[in-house]
Scaffold this motif. Structure first.
Motif: not given
Length: 151
Positions: A12, A15-16, A8-9
Motif C-alpha cells: 500500500d 503504491q502511494r 499488504r501495508k
C-alpha cells in the motif's frame, strides 16, 4: 507466495509513492528497515512488485486527447492476432489494450496530442491490420485514474 498484513501495508505504501525511503515505509508499517527490505525483495522476486516507473502528467506534456477505441474484427486467425498485437505494442500512443468478451473484440486507451494525431494513429493502424469496425470515443474529462489495487 503468500502475503500477510504487513506485506499488504508495504505494498500500500509503495503504491502511494514508490519513492519512499525504507525508513519511511518501515515507520508507516510499524517495522524496521531490514525486514521491510527483505519482504520487498521477496515480493519482487515473486513478481508481485514489478518495475518502478514515474507517472507523467499527459496534459502538461501536450497530450490533451484521450480516446477509447472499440475494435470489432472478423479476423481471428493466429497470424492476424500476431500482426495486430505487434502493431499495438509498437505504438507508444496505446497506453492500454484489452481483449474483451462480448460484441467488442478489443478496447484501446490511446493518448495523443489532438484529433489529428489520433487520425494519424488510426490510419497507420488500419494500414497494417484489417479491422471490421472501429469506434473512437473521446474522453471529455478524466474523473479517476489509478494503478493502485484495493489491498
Amino acid at each position: 507466495m503468500r502475503i500477510d498484513s504487513t506485506d499488504r501495508k508495504i505494498l500500500d505504501q509503495l503504491q502511494r509513492d514508490a519513492s519512499l525511503s525504507l525508513d519511511e515505509i518501515a515507520k508507516a508499517v510499524g517495522s524496521s528497515k531490514t525486514p521491510v527490505w527483505n519482504r520487498i525483495r521477496k515480493m519482487r522476486d515473486a513478481g508481485i512488485i514489478g518495475p518502478q516507473t514515474v507517472r507523467l502528467d499527459a496534459e502538461a506534456l501536450g497530450f490533451e486527447a484521450c480516446f477509447f477505441v472499440l475494435i470489432r474484427t472478423s479476423e481471428h486467425e493466429a497470424e492476424w492476432q500476431k500482426a495486430f498485437l505487434k502493431a499495438l505494442k509498437e505504438r507508444p500512443e496505446v497506453q492500454e489494450a484489452h481483449r474483451l468478451a462480448g460484441d467488442i473484440d478489443y478496447i484501446l486507451k490511446v493518448r495523443v496530442k489532438n484529433a489529428r494525431a489520433y487520425d494519424a494513429f488510426y490510419q497507420a493502424l488500419i494500414s497494417e491490420v484489417k479491422v471490421h469496425n472501429v469506434t473512437a470515443l473521446l474522453s471529455m474529462e478524466e474523473i479517476k485514474s489509478t494503478t493502485a489495487l484495493p489491498l
